[in-house]
Design a protein around this motif. Structure first.
Motif, PDB file in Angstrom:
ATOM      1  N   ARG A 158      65.181   1.304 -60.311  1.00  0.00           N
ATOM      2  CA  ARG A 158      63.939   1.979 -59.932  1.00  0.00           C
ATOM      3  C   ARG A 158      64.092   2.622 -58.570  1.00  0.00           C
ATOM      4  NH1 ARG A 158      59.219   4.450 -61.377  1.00  0.00           N
ATOM      5  NH2 ARG A 158      57.473   3.882 -60.033  1.00  0.00           N
ATOM      6  N   ARG A 159      63.760   3.888 -58.488  1.00  0.00           N
ATOM      7  CA  ARG A 159      63.823   4.583 -57.211  1.00  0.00           C
ATOM      8  C   ARG A 159      62.707   4.101 -56.298  1.00  0.00           C
ATOM      9  NH1 ARG A 159      64.481  10.764 -59.472  1.00  0.00           N
ATOM     10  NH2 ARG A 159      66.714  10.688 -59.939  1.00  0.00           N
ATOM     11  N   GLU A 160      62.964   4.143 -55.017  1.00  0.00           N
ATOM     12  CA  GLU A 160      61.971   3.711 -54.044  1.00  0.00           C
ATOM     13  C   GLU A 160      61.332   4.927 -53.381  1.00  0.00           C
ATOM     14  OE1 GLU A 160      60.742   0.734 -53.359  1.00  0.00           O
ATOM     15  OE2 GLU A 160      61.990  -0.114 -54.951  1.00  0.00           O
ATOM     16  N   PRO A 161      60.019   5.101 -53.505  1.00  0.00           N
ATOM     17  CA  PRO A 161      59.352   6.222 -52.833  1.00  0.00           C
ATOM     18  C   PRO A 161      59.321   6.001 -51.330  1.00  0.00           C
ATOM     19  CG  PRO A 161      57.721   4.745 -53.769  1.00  0.00           C
ATOM     20  CD  PRO A 161      59.060   4.236 -54.226  1.00  0.00           C
ATOM     21  N   ALA A 162      59.455   7.075 -50.587  1.00  0.00           N
ATOM     22  CA  ALA A 162      59.461   6.963 -49.125  1.00  0.00           C
ATOM     23  C   ALA A 162      58.067   6.751 -48.545  1.00  0.00           C
ATOM     24  CB  ALA A 162      60.079   8.228 -48.522  1.00  0.00           C
ATOM     25  N   LEU A 163      57.037   7.043 -49.330  1.00  0.00           N
ATOM     26  CA  LEU A 163      55.660   7.037 -48.836  1.00  0.00           C
ATOM     27  C   LEU A 163      55.319   5.783 -48.051  1.00  0.00           C
ATOM     28  CD1 LEU A 163      52.743   8.159 -48.787  1.00  0.00           C
ATOM     29  CD2 LEU A 163      52.411   7.083 -51.035  1.00  0.00           C
ATOM     30  N   TRP A 164      55.547   4.618 -48.637  1.00  0.00           N
ATOM     31  CA  TRP A 164      55.091   3.378 -48.011  1.00  0.00           C
ATOM     32  C   TRP A 164      55.862   3.058 -46.737  1.00  0.00           C
ATOM     33  CZ3 TRP A 164      50.981   3.577 -50.537  1.00  0.00           C
ATOM     34  CH2 TRP A 164      50.938   3.758 -51.916  1.00  0.00           C
ATOM     35  N   LYS A 165      57.179   3.193 -46.785  1.00  0.00           N
ATOM     36  CA  LYS A 165      57.986   2.848 -45.607  1.00  0.00           C
ATOM     37  C   LYS A 165      57.733   3.810 -44.447  1.00  0.00           C
ATOM     38  CE  LYS A 165      61.715   0.375 -47.940  1.00  0.00           C
ATOM     39  NZ  LYS A 165      63.170   0.296 -48.207  1.00  0.00           N
ATOM     40  N   VAL A 166      57.581   5.087 -44.762  1.00  0.00           N
ATOM     41  CA  VAL A 166      57.312   6.059 -43.705  1.00  0.00           C
ATOM     42  C   VAL A 166      55.960   5.771 -43.061  1.00  0.00           C
ATOM     43  CG1 VAL A 166      56.838   8.489 -43.212  1.00  0.00           C
ATOM     44  CG2 VAL A 166      58.755   7.866 -44.683  1.00  0.00           C
ATOM     45  N   ALA A 167      54.940   5.528 -43.879  1.00  0.00           N
ATOM     46  CA  ALA A 167      53.611   5.228 -43.338  1.00  0.00           C
ATOM     47  C   ALA A 167      53.642   3.953 -42.500  1.00  0.00           C
ATOM     48  CB  ALA A 167      52.594   5.099 -44.471  1.00  0.00           C
ATOM     49  N   GLU A 168      54.371   2.934 -42.963  1.00  0.00           N
ATOM     50  CA  GLU A 168      54.482   1.688 -42.196  1.00  0.00           C
ATOM     51  C   GLU A 168      55.121   1.938 -40.838  1.00  0.00           C
ATOM     52  OE1 GLU A 168      56.713  -0.836 -44.734  1.00  0.00           O
ATOM     53  OE2 GLU A 168      55.016  -1.319 -46.061  1.00  0.00           O
ATOM     54  N   SER A 169      56.164   2.758 -40.814  1.00  0.00           N
ATOM     55  CA  SER A 169      56.840   3.044 -39.542  1.00  0.00           C
ATOM     56  C   SER A 169      55.932   3.827 -38.605  1.00  0.00           C
ATOM     57  CB  SER A 169      58.144   3.818 -39.790  1.00  0.00           C
ATOM     58  OG  SER A 169      57.884   5.129 -40.268  1.00  0.00           O
ATOM     59  N   TRP A 170      55.107   4.725 -39.170  1.00  0.00           N
ATOM     60  CA  TRP A 170      54.176   5.483 -38.330  1.00  0.00           C
ATOM     61  C   TRP A 170      53.076   4.581 -37.777  1.00  0.00           C
ATOM     62  CZ3 TRP A 170      53.250  10.562 -41.593  1.00  0.00           C
ATOM     63  CH2 TRP A 170      54.385  11.365 -41.499  1.00  0.00           C
ATOM     64  N   ILE A 171      52.624   3.619 -38.580  1.00  0.00           N
ATOM     65  CA  ILE A 171      51.613   2.679 -38.095  1.00  0.00           C
ATOM     66  C   ILE A 171      52.166   1.873 -36.921  1.00  0.00           C
ATOM     67  CG2 ILE A 171      50.322   0.584 -38.668  1.00  0.00           C
ATOM     68  CD1 ILE A 171      49.992   1.713 -41.505  1.00  0.00           C
ATOM     69  N   GLU A 172      53.393   1.430 -37.043  1.00  0.00           N
ATOM     70  CA  GLU A 172      54.016   0.656 -35.963  1.00  0.00           C
ATOM     71  C   GLU A 172      54.166   1.517 -34.717  1.00  0.00           C
ATOM     72  OE1 GLU A 172      55.450  -2.284 -33.745  1.00  0.00           O
ATOM     73  OE2 GLU A 172      54.730  -2.543 -35.815  1.00  0.00           O
ATOM     74  N   GLU A 173      54.600   2.751 -34.892  1.00  0.00           N
ATOM     75  CA  GLU A 173      54.764   3.654 -33.750  1.00  0.00           C
ATOM     76  C   GLU A 173      53.424   3.936 -33.089  1.00  0.00           C
ATOM     77  OE1 GLU A 173      56.489   8.158 -32.769  1.00  0.00           O
ATOM     78  OE2 GLU A 173      56.707   7.295 -34.772  1.00  0.00           O
ATOM     79  N   LEU A 174      52.391   4.159 -33.913  1.00  0.00           N
ATOM     80  CA  LEU A 174      51.054   4.409 -33.379  1.00  0.00           C
ATOM     81  C   LEU A 174      50.562   3.215 -32.582  1.00  0.00           C
ATOM     82  CD1 LEU A 174      48.410   6.076 -33.238  1.00  0.00           C
ATOM     83  CD2 LEU A 174      47.750   5.016 -35.413  1.00  0.00           C
ATOM     84  N   SER A 175      50.792   2.019 -33.101  1.00  0.00           N
ATOM     85  CA  SER A 175      50.355   0.802 -32.415  1.00  0.00           C
ATOM     86  C   SER A 175      51.006   0.678 -31.043  1.00  0.00           C
ATOM     87  CB  SER A 175      50.693  -0.421 -33.265  1.00  0.00           C
ATOM     88  OG  SER A 175      50.365  -1.614 -32.589  1.00  0.00           O
ATOM     89  N   GLN A 176      52.290   0.969 -30.989  1.00  0.00           N
ATOM     90  CA  GLN A 176      53.002   0.891 -29.714  1.00  0.00           C
ATOM     91  C   GLN A 176      52.473   1.922 -28.719  1.00  0.00           C
ATOM     92  OE1 GLN A 176      55.263  -1.424 -28.816  1.00  0.00           O
ATOM     93  NE2 GLN A 176      54.902  -2.394 -30.801  1.00  0.00           N
ATOM     94  N   LEU A 177      52.208   3.123 -29.216  1.00  0.00           N
ATOM     95  CA  LEU A 177      51.707   4.184 -28.337  1.00  0.00           C
ATOM     96  C   LEU A 177      50.312   3.855 -27.805  1.00  0.00           C
ATOM     97  CD1 LEU A 177      52.866   7.352 -30.307  1.00  0.00           C
ATOM     98  CD2 LEU A 177      53.761   6.555 -28.113  1.00  0.00           C
ATOM     99  N   LEU A 178      49.462   3.339 -28.687  1.00  0.00           N
ATOM    100  CA  LEU A 178      48.098   3.040 -28.279  1.00  0.00           C
ATOM    101  C   LEU A 178      48.021   1.888 -27.279  1.00  0.00           C
ATOM    102  CD1 LEU A 178      46.081   3.394 -31.605  1.00  0.00           C
ATOM    103  CD2 LEU A 178      46.114   4.954 -29.665  1.00  0.00           C
TER     104      LEU A 178
END
Length: 241
Positions: free
Chosen positions: A7-27
């Motif tokens: 089964r292929r893995e969609p990038a959607l979830w991992k990319v969004a998770e990484s952006w949430i982490e980055e946003l948290s650090q920035l905030l």
């Protein structure tokens, strides 16, 4: 090979998770204003951001605490969406997607402006080469966010882009394509995909003959996927923004 059957893995979830982490650090260390402006203005902006993200003000708490709440809220929304998709649409097709199809990334040949709609509808023209629409008249550009993803995410994102909001941050949901137009788009999508399959092209070769559902049943299933992925698109770009 066995690898290709996995089964292929969609990038959607991992990319969004990484952006949430980055946003948290920035905030956690966010400064909305320059040093010449007061700390109270900075705190006010943080409260506005908090209200927009989690529906409540930060009430003067430390930025790190607010960032943690925002991270938790966004992570929970993402997890809910992922569960809904994997539970209700476990076989949703995963393909290479553009992930950012919007008006600025769609180029139309200059001749399209001269197309006569009546000629298209009647499939007639005095000069088919010049006046009839054909695939070569459209080009999709800017694959910066391209990746493996759910096929219907691209469709959902394309629908969301109709609502605008890039200029003022306030999308207008009334501009979303109507139900008939959404259905027509997916009917044409299925028709084109099956045509490619029938001709033995690409990874979907042979799929049309092996299908166990009727085109109308498949369109209903795809529309259900699109409705979920519209929420995913809103969340995805909301985090990015």
């Amino acid at each position: 090979s066995n690898d290709r059957k996995e089964r292929r893995e969609p990038a959607l979830w991992k990319v969004a998770e990484s952006w949430i982490e980055e946003l948290s650090q920035l905030l956690s260390h966010e400064k909305f204003h320059g040093e010449e402006e007061s700390a109270s203005e900075d705190a006010s902006s943080m409260e506005l951001f908090s209200r927009a993200s989690i529906g409540e003000a930060s009430l003067g708490e430390p930025p790190s605490d607010t960032a943690a709440k925002i991270k938790e809220s966004l992570s929970n929304q993402l997890a809910w969406l992922k569960d809904r998709v994997e539970t209700h649409h476990p076989n949703a097709p995963i393909v290479f997607c553009h992930n950012d199809v919007n008006a600025a990334n769609v180029l139309l040949h200059s001749s399209i402006g001269n197309i006569n709609n009546s000629n298209i509808n009647n499939n007639t023209s005095d000069n088919d080469d010049e006046n009839s629409f054909h695939k070569e008249s459209v080009a999709i550009i800017d694959y910066e966010y391209g990746s493996l993803n759910y096929a219907m995410y691209d469709v959902a994102n394309f629908e969301c882009e109709h609502c605008g909001g890039n200029d003022n941050g306030v999308p207008n949901s009334e501009l979303l394509p109507c139900a008939d137009r959404q259905r027509a788009f997916l009917e044409e999508y299925v028709r084109q995909r099956n045509e490619i399959s029938k001709n033995g092209e690409g990874e979907h070769a042979g799929r049309a003959n092996a299908a166990t559902t009727t085109p109308s049943e498949e369109v209903r299933e795809l529309r259900s996927q699109v409705r979920l992925f519209r929420m995913a698109s809103d969340l995805y770009w909301g985090i990015w923004g």
